[in-house]
Write an enzyme that holds these catalytic residues in place. Structure first.
Site, short mmCIF file in Angstrom:
data_model
loop_
_atom_site.label_atom_id
_atom_site.label_comp_id
_atom_site.label_asym_id
_atom_site.label_seq_id
_atom_site.Cartn_x
_atom_site.Cartn_y
_atom_site.Cartn_z
N THR A 120 -4.04 0.11 0.57
CA THR A 120 -2.60 0.29 0.32
C THR A 120 -2.35 1.22 -0.87
O THR A 120 -1.20 1.50 -1.19
CB THR A 120 -1.91 -1.06 0.04
OG1 THR A 120 -2.65 -1.75 -0.99
CG2 THR A 120 -1.87 -1.93 1.28
N THR B 219 7.17 -8.24 -8.28
CA THR B 219 7.36 -7.06 -9.12
C THR B 219 7.74 -5.88 -8.23
O THR B 219 7.26 -5.76 -7.10
CB THR B 219 6.06 -6.78 -9.89
OG1 THR B 219 5.78 -7.91 -10.73
CG2 THR B 219 6.16 -5.55 -10.76
N ASN C 34 -10.22 1.04 -2.60
CA ASN C 34 -10.61 1.41 -1.23
C ASN C 34 -9.48 2.12 -0.48
O ASN C 34 -9.62 2.42 0.70
CB ASN C 34 -11.08 0.17 -0.43
CG ASN C 34 -9.95 -0.80 -0.14
OD1 ASN C 34 -8.84 -0.62 -0.60
ND2 ASN C 34 -10.26 -1.85 0.61
N TYR D 220 -4.28 -15.18 1.27
CA TYR D 220 -3.88 -14.64 -0.04
C TYR D 220 -3.74 -15.77 -1.06
O TYR D 220 -4.34 -15.73 -2.13
CB TYR D 220 -2.56 -13.90 0.13
CG TYR D 220 -2.05 -13.19 -1.10
CD1 TYR D 220 -2.63 -12.02 -1.56
CD2 TYR D 220 -0.94 -13.68 -1.79
CE1 TYR D 220 -2.13 -11.35 -2.68
CE2 TYR D 220 -0.42 -13.01 -2.90
CZ TYR D 220 -1.03 -11.85 -3.34
OH TYR D 220 -0.53 -11.19 -4.45
P1 NAD Z 1 -0.77 -2.79 -3.87
O1 NAD Z 1 -1.06 -3.19 -2.47
O2 NAD Z 1 0.19 -1.67 -4.10
O3 NAD Z 1 -2.11 -2.43 -4.64
C1 NAD Z 1 -3.33 -3.05 -4.37
C2 NAD Z 1 -4.43 -2.01 -4.56
O4 NAD Z 1 -5.69 -2.64 -4.30
C3 NAD Z 1 -4.31 -0.85 -3.57
O5 NAD Z 1 -4.54 0.37 -4.24
C4 NAD Z 1 -5.39 -1.14 -2.54
O6 NAD Z 1 -5.85 0.02 -1.89
C5 NAD Z 1 -6.44 -1.80 -3.41
N1 NAD Z 1 -7.35 -2.69 -2.67
C6 NAD Z 1 -7.03 -3.65 -1.78
N2 NAD Z 1 -8.13 -4.26 -1.33
C7 NAD Z 1 -9.19 -3.68 -1.96
C8 NAD Z 1 -10.59 -3.88 -1.93
N3 NAD Z 1 -11.15 -4.80 -1.13
N4 NAD Z 1 -11.37 -3.09 -2.70
C9 NAD Z 1 -10.83 -2.13 -3.48
N5 NAD Z 1 -9.50 -1.90 -3.57
C10 NAD Z 1 -8.69 -2.68 -2.82
O7 NAD Z 1 -0.28 -4.12 -4.61
P2 NAD Z 1 0.34 -4.32 -6.07
O8 NAD Z 1 1.73 -4.78 -5.91
O9 NAD Z 1 0.08 -3.12 -6.92
O10 NAD Z 1 -0.52 -5.55 -6.58
C11 NAD Z 1 -1.59 -5.39 -7.48
C12 NAD Z 1 -2.17 -6.74 -7.85
O11 NAD Z 1 -1.15 -7.58 -8.41
C13 NAD Z 1 -2.74 -7.51 -6.65
O12 NAD Z 1 -3.91 -8.17 -7.06
C14 NAD Z 1 -1.67 -8.51 -6.32
O13 NAD Z 1 -2.19 -9.67 -5.73
C15 NAD Z 1 -1.08 -8.79 -7.69
N6 NAD Z 1 0.31 -9.26 -7.58
C16 NAD Z 1 1.31 -8.38 -7.30
C17 NAD Z 1 2.61 -8.85 -7.17
C18 NAD Z 1 3.76 -7.92 -6.89
O14 NAD Z 1 4.91 -8.39 -6.73
N7 NAD Z 1 3.60 -6.61 -6.82
C19 NAD Z 1 2.89 -10.20 -7.32
C20 NAD Z 1 1.83 -11.07 -7.57
C21 NAD Z 1 0.54 -10.58 -7.73
#
Ligand code: NAD
Ligand code: UDP
Length: 317
Positions: free
Chosen positions: A42, A179, A39, A149
């Site tokens: 972010t 990460t 969507n 969350y």
């Molecule tokens: P990010 O915010 O960069 O990416 C999340 C993506 O999901 C974005 O492209 C956003 O536009 C999309 N999104 C959000 N809500 C949405 C919805 N309702 N429908 C469709 N798309 C949607 O975050 P990230 O760091 O790339 O994290 C990715 C995944 O890994 C997430 O599920 C997050 O919870 C998990 N995670 C990440 C970390 C980290 O440190 N980066 C740690 C633990 C878990």
């Protein structure tokens, strides 16, 4: 079976985000066809390559819609991960975690394809067990600012395990620890990008609290390798599996490492600690080591250099 029919076709929800886009590039490089559903809350279109094997769908993971018929697997990453973003619309964050997981699990069930859930170290909350093992149930506040969350992701895990037990879906759950790496947004709000961007702009690094809280930082290429290895485990493997780098650093140490790379007379500034901010975080990765033969290989100092170089280019500094 002809070559076209045998081609892997992955659906990556949240594929335009930081980790999602790195995963998508890896899958495309491996010759897979990839459909991204995002969507763009972010995520950014610029994160994704212009590749013939890639199709991008704009939409919300919680919404009903048609997906390509020939999908062979689902990586469910859609969800904002930075506290600044997930707390900005907490109700929608819970919906994304829970209804998004439900929607994707139903799809996996109908299509009889495997599905991986990107869960999080946040399921451990402010942990009493250190380092965190997968058997630890966690210490999570269900009414605080992070709860949308933390509890959303916990409920998503429940759905993954119930779809496995009740409907026989091949589900996989990984718990990702902090990460970082190239591809993060400058205004992402998480600590690594905040500190680097602040240092490059000559601003003081904002330390929340006294900076004694710890986190364990995993470089994005290591994490993506872990996701792929987990996805390809046999159907009887469900997890949860911790994916993270066990190197543990205080936020003061992280700031000092970054200031050593980017000398900045503005130094550090101390700000109030957000509520429910976990005091320490470090993964026990024995399960990932034995099940996946995986462990991170990029030390924090090396990963920070790459990330700083990325932000220098992004910010034109
Ligand atoms: P990010 O915010 O960069 O990416 C999340 C993506 O999901 C974005 O492209 C956003 O536009 C999309 N999104 C959000 N809500 C949405 C919805 N309702 N429908 C469709 N798309 C949607 O975050 P990230 O760091 O790339 O994290 C990715 C995944 O890994 C997430 O599920 C997050 O919870 C998990 N995670 C990440 C970390 C980290 O440190 N980066 C740690 C633990 C878990
Ligand atoms: N943090 C900080 N300064 C910042 C951003 C974050 O000191 O500018 C702290 C934050 O309070 C937390 C740690 O760094 O203790 C990691 O924060 P982040 O948002 O990156 O991840 P999470 O808290 O979700 O693990």
């Amino acid at each position: 079976m002809n070559g076209a029919a045998a081609r892997k076709h992955d659906l990556v929800t949240g594929g335009a985000g930081f980790i999602g886009a790195a995963l998508v590039r890896h899958l495309l490089d491996a010759g897979h066809q990839v459909t991204v559903l995002d969507n763009f809350f972010t995520g950014r279109m610029e994160n994704l390559p212009d590749a013939p094997g890639l199709k991008i769908l704009r939409g919300d993971v919680i919404a009903e819609r048609d997906y390509p018929e020939d999908l062979t697997g689902i990586y469910n990453l859609a969800c904002p991960a930075s506290p600044v973003h997930y707390a900005s619309d907490p109700v929608h964050t819970t919906k994304t975690c829970v209804l998004g997981a439900l929607r994707m699990l139903e799809l996996a069930r109908q299509r009889k394809i495997p599905i991986l859930q990107s869960s999080t170290s946040e399921v451990y909350g402010d942990p009493f067990v250190h380092p965190q093992t997968e058997s630890y149930f966690g210490n999570v506040n269900c009414t605080g600012l992070r709860s949308c969350y933390d509890e959303g992701k916990r409920c998503a895990e429940t759905l993954f395990f119930d779809f496995r037990r009740q409907y026989g879906v091949d589900t996989k759950v990984v718990r990702i620890f902090n990460t970082y790496g190239p591809g993060m947004l400058p205004d992402d709000g998480r600590v690594v990008s905040n500190f680097i961007v602040q240092a490059l702009r000559g601003n003081a690094l904002t330390i929340y609290g006294d900076g004694s809280q710890t986190r364990s930082f995993c470089y994005v290429s290591d994490l993506v390798e872990g996701l792929i290895k987990m996805f390809h485990t046999p159907p009887e493997i469900s997890g949860p599996v911790n994916l993270g780098n066990p190197g543990e650093f205080t936020m003061n140490e992280l700031a000092d490492l970054i200031l050593a790379e980017i000398p900045n007379p503005a130094g550090k500034i101390f700000k109030p600690l957000p509520s429910d901010d976990p005091t320490r975080r470090k993964p026990d990765i024995s399960r990932a080591q034995s099940l996946l033969h995986w462990q991170p290989v990029v030390p924090l100092r090396e990963g920070l250099k790459e990330t700083i170089a990325f932000f220098r280019t992004t910010l034109g500094r």
